[in-house]
Every structure is written in C-alpha cells, then in structure tokens.
Motif scaffolding. Structure first.
Motif, PDB file in Angstrom:
ATOM      1  N   VAL A  13       1.311  -1.126   0.366  1.00  0.00           N
ATOM      2  CA  VAL A  13       0.411  -0.203  -0.174  1.00  0.00           C
ATOM      3  C   VAL A  13       0.879   1.172   0.115  1.00  0.00           C
ATOM      4  N   THR A  14       0.469   2.928  -0.037  1.00  0.00           N
ATOM      5  CA  THR A  14       0.811   3.508  -0.224  1.00  0.00           C
ATOM      6  C   THR A  14       0.029   4.305   1.101  1.00  0.00           C
ATOM      7  N   ALA A  15       0.567   5.081   1.897  1.00  0.00           N
ATOM      8  CA  ALA A  15      -0.613   5.891   2.513  1.00  0.00           C
ATOM      9  C   ALA A  15       0.172   7.494   3.010  1.00  0.00           C
ATOM     10  N   GLU A  28       3.710  -2.403   3.706  1.00  0.00           N
ATOM     11  CA  GLU A  28       3.182  -3.929   3.618  1.00  0.00           C
ATOM     12  C   GLU A  28       2.129  -3.873   5.003  1.00  0.00           C
ATOM     13  N   LEU A  29       0.857  -3.735   4.606  1.00  0.00           N
ATOM     14  CA  LEU A  29      -0.063  -3.900   6.233  1.00  0.00           C
ATOM     15  C   LEU A  29       0.026  -5.669   6.449  1.00  0.00           C
ATOM     16  N   GLU A  30       0.271  -5.247   8.337  1.00  0.00           N
ATOM     17  CA  GLU A  30       0.932  -6.069   8.677  1.00  0.00           C
ATOM     18  C   GLU A  30      -0.354  -6.387   9.321  1.00  0.00           C
ATOM     19  N   VAL A  39       0.767  -0.586   9.248  1.00  0.00           N
ATOM     20  CA  VAL A  39       1.468  -0.526   7.468  1.00  0.00           C
ATOM     21  C   VAL A  39       3.427  -0.404   8.526  1.00  0.00           C
ATOM     22  N   ILE A  41       6.571  -0.110   7.306  1.00  0.00           N
ATOM     23  CA  ILE A  41       6.643   0.598   6.392  1.00  0.00           C
ATOM     24  C   ILE A  41       8.200   0.601   5.793  1.00  0.00           C
ATOM     25  N   ARG A  58       6.774   1.715  11.199  1.00  0.00           N
ATOM     26  CA  ARG A  58       5.368   0.956  12.172  1.00  0.00           C
ATOM     27  C   ARG A  58       5.102   2.065  12.152  1.00  0.00           C
ATOM     28  N   ILE A  66      -5.526   5.215   2.904  1.00  0.00           N
ATOM     29  CA  ILE A  66      -4.464   3.613   2.456  1.00  0.00           C
ATOM     30  C   ILE A  66      -5.334   4.200   0.985  1.00  0.00           C
TER      31      ILE A  66
END
Length: 92
Positions: A13-15, A28-30, A39, A41, A58, A66
């Motif tokens: 993802v991007t945030a 990546e989503l944890e 996320v 980072i 994180r 998101i």
C-alpha cells in the motif's frame, strides 16, 4: 458514504502523510483493524528516515488514507474447517 476495497494482511500500500511525516510513504499491511491498519513501512522519503526509525518502521493509518498498490492473494477457505464449524453449531 464512499465504498473502498477491503484491506488484507500482505497488501502492498501507499499511505498519506500525517503527524510527523513530511511525505507519503508505502509498505505492507501487517494487521487490519476495523477503521485502520498497521503498515510496515519500507518505502519512504529520506527526509522521513528519522521519523520511520523512531516509529520502528510501523504506523497505524486510517483506512481512508490507504491506497492498495498490490493486493495480497486471499487464500481459499478450507472446506474441512467450514464443516467443523457447522458440526459445532449443530451441537449447540
């Protein structure tokens, strides 16, 4: 109300930037919560390196901030588990 794609663990993802961040970031989503997600980072601007380090790579981000870049494969449900759940419900 705006409908959005479901988020899943493993999505890339991007945030949007927030708080101490000067730039948007990616990762990546944890973990996915009801209205936010954790996320990990791994893609950020060098100007944010201190912030990323202080946050242990994180950040918890609102779902609306998101954007999924690459969706993680969603595993097919195990039919044996579904049958076990049905049998357990019948016992009650």
């Amino acid at each position: 109300m705006k409908l959005m794609a479901e988020l899943h663990v493993g999505d890339v993802v991007t945030a949007k930037k927030f708080g101490p961040f000067e730039h948007n970031f990616g990762g990546e989503l944890e973990k996915v919560y009801e209205n936010s997600a954790l996320v990990l980072i791994d893609d950020y601007n060098d100007a944010d390196s201190m912030t990323v380090s202080e946050m242990n790579r994180r950040a918890v981000v609102k779902n609306g901030d998101i954007k999924v870049i690459k969706a993680a494969p969603v595993p097919e449900p195990d039919p044996d588990e579904e049958n076990a759940d049905d049998a357990e419900d019948e016992k009650k």
